[in-house]
Design a protein around this motif. Structure first.
Motif, short mmCIF file in Angstrom:
data_model
loop_
_atom_site.label_atom_id
_atom_site.label_comp_id
_atom_site.label_asym_id
_atom_site.label_seq_id
_atom_site.Cartn_x
_atom_site.Cartn_y
_atom_site.Cartn_z
N LYS A 65 84.66 82.43 22.82
CA LYS A 65 84.52 82.99 24.09
C LYS A 65 84.86 81.85 25.14
CE LYS A 65 82.20 85.19 27.40
NZ LYS A 65 82.23 84.20 28.44
N LEU A 66 84.60 80.93 24.81
CA LEU A 66 84.82 79.80 25.72
C LEU A 66 86.49 79.62 25.70
CD1 LEU A 66 82.10 76.95 25.03
CD2 LEU A 66 82.28 78.87 26.68
N ASN A 67 87.19 79.68 24.54
CA ASN A 67 88.49 79.51 24.85
C ASN A 67 89.33 80.77 25.49
OD1 ASN A 67 89.42 77.54 23.04
ND2 ASN A 67 88.93 78.40 21.11
N GLY A 68 88.59 81.86 25.50
CA GLY A 68 88.97 82.93 26.23
C GLY A 68 88.75 82.91 27.60
N ASN A 69 87.78 81.98 27.93
CA ASN A 69 87.84 81.73 29.56
C ASN A 69 88.90 80.64 30.14
OD1 ASN A 69 85.62 82.77 29.58
ND2 ASN A 69 84.20 80.87 29.28
N LEU A 70 89.54 79.83 29.15
CA LEU A 70 90.26 78.91 29.72
C LEU A 70 91.82 79.44 30.13
CD1 LEU A 70 89.87 76.09 26.91
CD2 LEU A 70 89.63 75.84 29.61
N GLN A 71 92.21 79.07 31.09
CA GLN A 71 93.58 79.26 31.70
C GLN A 71 94.54 77.90 31.47
OE1 GLN A 71 94.17 81.87 35.13
NE2 GLN A 71 92.01 82.20 35.42
N ASP A 198 88.69 74.95 40.79
CA ASP A 198 88.59 75.58 42.27
C ASP A 198 87.26 75.50 42.70
OD1 ASP A 198 88.16 79.23 41.34
OD2 ASP A 198 86.99 77.71 40.91
N PHE A 199 87.01 75.83 44.02
CA PHE A 199 85.76 75.65 44.95
C PHE A 199 84.59 76.07 44.23
CE2 PHE A 199 87.87 74.34 48.99
CZ PHE A 199 88.14 72.94 48.45
N LYS A 200 84.71 77.41 44.08
CA LYS A 200 83.55 78.42 43.49
C LYS A 200 83.17 77.84 42.23
CE LYS A 200 80.53 81.77 44.12
NZ LYS A 200 79.65 81.64 45.17
N GLY A 201 83.90 77.54 41.26
CA GLY A 201 83.63 76.94 40.11
C GLY A 201 82.68 75.65 40.16
N PHE A 202 83.42 74.67 41.04
CA PHE A 202 82.86 73.27 41.03
C PHE A 202 81.44 73.49 41.62
CE2 PHE A 202 81.50 70.26 44.32
CZ PHE A 202 81.89 68.96 43.79
N GLN A 203 81.11 74.55 42.53
CA GLN A 203 79.77 74.80 43.10
C GLN A 203 78.76 75.02 42.10
OE1 GLN A 203 79.33 76.87 46.87
NE2 GLN A 203 77.56 78.11 46.04
N GLN A 204 79.11 76.15 41.34
CA GLN A 204 78.51 76.58 40.08
C GLN A 204 78.24 75.65 39.09
OE1 GLN A 204 77.04 79.80 40.19
NE2 GLN A 204 75.83 78.77 38.18
N LEU A 205 79.39 74.81 38.85
CA LEU A 205 79.12 73.74 37.78
C LEU A 205 78.25 72.78 38.13
CD1 LEU A 205 80.03 72.61 34.96
CD2 LEU A 205 81.82 71.29 36.31
N ILE A 206 78.15 72.21 39.37
CA ILE A 206 76.88 71.40 39.85
C ILE A 206 75.58 72.02 39.82
CG2 ILE A 206 75.99 70.13 41.82
CD1 ILE A 206 78.56 68.90 40.51
N ASP A 207 75.39 73.22 40.23
CA ASP A 207 74.21 74.00 39.82
C ASP A 207 73.65 74.00 38.46
OD1 ASP A 207 73.60 74.36 42.67
OD2 ASP A 207 74.79 76.42 42.69
N ASP A 208 74.78 74.46 37.66
CA ASP A 208 74.18 74.27 36.33
C ASP A 208 73.92 72.98 35.58
OD1 ASP A 208 74.86 77.11 35.96
OD2 ASP A 208 76.92 76.65 35.07
N GLY A 281 68.28 69.36 23.59
CA GLY A 281 67.39 70.27 23.44
C GLY A 281 67.34 71.52 24.22
N ASN A 282 68.43 71.70 24.72
CA ASN A 282 68.61 72.97 25.70
C ASN A 282 69.85 73.71 25.54
OD1 ASN A 282 68.49 74.71 27.80
ND2 ASN A 282 67.71 73.49 29.10
N PRO A 283 69.95 74.58 24.39
CA PRO A 283 71.32 75.18 24.36
C PRO A 283 71.62 76.10 25.31
CG PRO A 283 69.93 75.24 22.22
CD PRO A 283 68.98 74.74 23.38
N LYS A 284 70.84 76.82 25.95
CA LYS A 284 71.03 77.81 26.90
C LYS A 284 71.95 77.13 28.27
CE LYS A 284 69.61 81.63 30.07
NZ LYS A 284 70.42 80.81 31.12
N ALA A 290 79.26 74.88 29.68
CA ALA A 290 80.55 74.96 29.11
C ALA A 290 80.99 76.35 29.60
CB ALA A 290 80.22 74.90 27.56
N ASP A 291 80.41 77.30 29.93
CA ASP A 291 81.06 78.70 29.95
C ASP A 291 81.26 78.57 31.63
OD1 ASP A 291 81.48 81.42 29.83
OD2 ASP A 291 79.69 81.83 31.02
N THR A 292 80.68 77.92 32.45
CA THR A 292 81.27 77.65 33.87
C THR A 292 82.29 76.85 33.87
OG1 THR A 292 79.13 78.20 34.69
CG2 THR A 292 80.68 77.05 36.10
N ALA A 293 82.40 75.72 33.16
CA ALA A 293 83.61 74.82 33.40
C ALA A 293 84.65 75.50 32.54
CB ALA A 293 83.07 73.52 32.30
N THR A 294 84.81 76.01 31.57
CA THR A 294 85.83 76.55 31.04
C THR A 294 86.52 77.84 31.99
OG1 THR A 294 84.32 78.08 29.60
CG2 THR A 294 85.49 76.03 28.56
#
Length: 382
Positions: A65-71, A198-208, A281-284, A290-294
């Motif tokens: 799944k994560l590989n599919g996210n990457l560009q 990109d900006f939107k991903g950066f914002q979400q990554l910090i939130d995650d 201890g927090n798999p989710k 990882a999902d956001t980052a990729t």
């Protein structure tokens, strides 16, 4: 954002734009570090950029799944062999770009064109020294007037050379390949890897990640970047962190150089804090990050898989904020236009020579150059 009020429009290179998915201020409190380290996945975050170390997972379906996210983009194929030689001493150079495409929800983040185009808002050369235990980071002001070489984008379209144009025009003209070629032309250094966020991903990554703790030594208020921080300690959420790395009117001399100093301080705070985020201890939470980052990062083809990123990160996990030396490419203000800067070639050559020889950047390379006057305004929270 450039130092002028209306940024130049941009045309993303083929394969560069993406649709991303869809950020509390308060007193920060240091998190206790986890007892063990896990394998790491290196992500570029910045201001634009910086380096975020994420715990790895072993589940095959997750990796798929994560590989599919990457560009990724094949920089080497596009640029061919007419490039600086690779270093043979174990050091590496990575070009990290922060892009501000207005597509995919980014249009609400402030600044830039609203037509879905993209520009390189932040650019850093990360030189990883031999032994991979320290790094030198050189920020390139986007408003630097440079001679842009002719280049070919990833779609095969050719773009003519141009003289005395803004540095960030390289990306808006020919995407990642043209940006890499321009950096190599200016520095004489071979870029071994390319990372873009990109900006939107950066914002979400910090939130995650749960926010990043910083201390501001003075109030920062900039309506253009939607930032309003009193002096003190804060846990910045994604929207605030994005505002911080984009603001320039609220600090220093109001130039892009001041913003670069804030970006460098934020990167150090991010790298320092991410080691304290308890993911074991927090798999989710681990998966969400990882999902956001990729989804957020675009890489060169050599780093275009999760396994490649993990392997790359493993060799960099010894680098700490204290072992990162961050400078701005030596420039002076353009006497003909205060919104532009000019390369101070003699001092810049000291920087490029030091990195080419895998040596520390000498203090003399940046003494007396334009700074932006924002150093020390933002620091990692104690």
């Amino acid at each position: 954002m450039s130092a002028e009020s209306t940024p130049d429009p941009a045309i993303p290179g083929p394969g560069q734009s993406r649709t991303t998915r869809p950020g509390r201020r308060g007193k920060g409190r240091r998190r206790k570090p986890p007892g063990r380290r896990r394998k790491a996945l290196l992500i570029a975050a910045w201001s634009a950029a910086g380096i975020v170390v994420l715990g790895g997972t072993g589940a095959g379906v997750v990796l798929f799944k994560l590989n599919g996210n990457l560009q990724s983009v094949d920089i080497d194929q596009v640029l061919g062999t007419d490039r600086p030689q690779k270093a043979d001493d174990g050091s590496q150079n990575i070009l990290v770009l922060g892009s501000d495409t207005r597509a995919g929800g980014n249009e609400k983040l402030g600044g830039g064109a609203d037509d879905g185009t993209a520009r390189s808002d932040t650019a850093m050369i990360v030189h990883v020294h031999k032994g991979h235990e320290k790094a030198s980071v050189v920020s390139i002001p986007r408003d630097t007037l440079i001679d842009r070489p002719e280049c070919t984008d990833t779609d095969g379209d050719e773009h003519p050379a141009a003289n005395a144009v803004m540095f960030n025009s390289a990306y808006s003209t020919g995407g990642a390949a043209c940006a890499v070629k321009t950096v190599e032309s200016v520095s004489g250094l071979r870029m071994d890897h390319y990372l873009e966020v990109d900006f939107k991903g950066f914002q979400q990554l910090i939130d995650d990640l749960g926010g990043v703790d910083v201390t501001t030594t003075e109030a920062i208020k900039d309506p253009d970047s939607h930032l309003d921080l009193p002096a003190g300690t804060h846990t910045l959420d994604g929207e605030q962190a994005l505002g911080l790395v984009r603001t320039r009117h609220g600090v220093g001399d109001g130039s892009d150089l001041g913003r670069i100093q804030l970006q460098q301080a934020f990167v150090k705070a991010l790298v320092d804090q991410v080691k304290d985020v308890g993911l074991l201890g927090n798999p989710k939470k681990l998966y969400d990050i990882a999902d956001t980052a990729t989804k957020t990062v675009t890489t060169d083809s050599d780093l275009g898989s999760v396994n490649s990123l993990m392997s790359f990160a493993t060799g960099l996990k010894g680098i700490t904020p204290d072992s990162m030396h961050m400078v701005t490419m030596p420039v002076v203000y353009d006497p003909a236009d205060p919104n532009r800067v000019l390369l101070e070639k003699a001092k810049a050559d000291q920087v490029w020579t030091a990195l080419k020889n895998d040596k520390p950047i000498p203090k003399s390379a940046t003494e007396g150059t334009a700074t932006g006057e924002a150093k020390g305004v933002v620091n990692a929270a104690e």
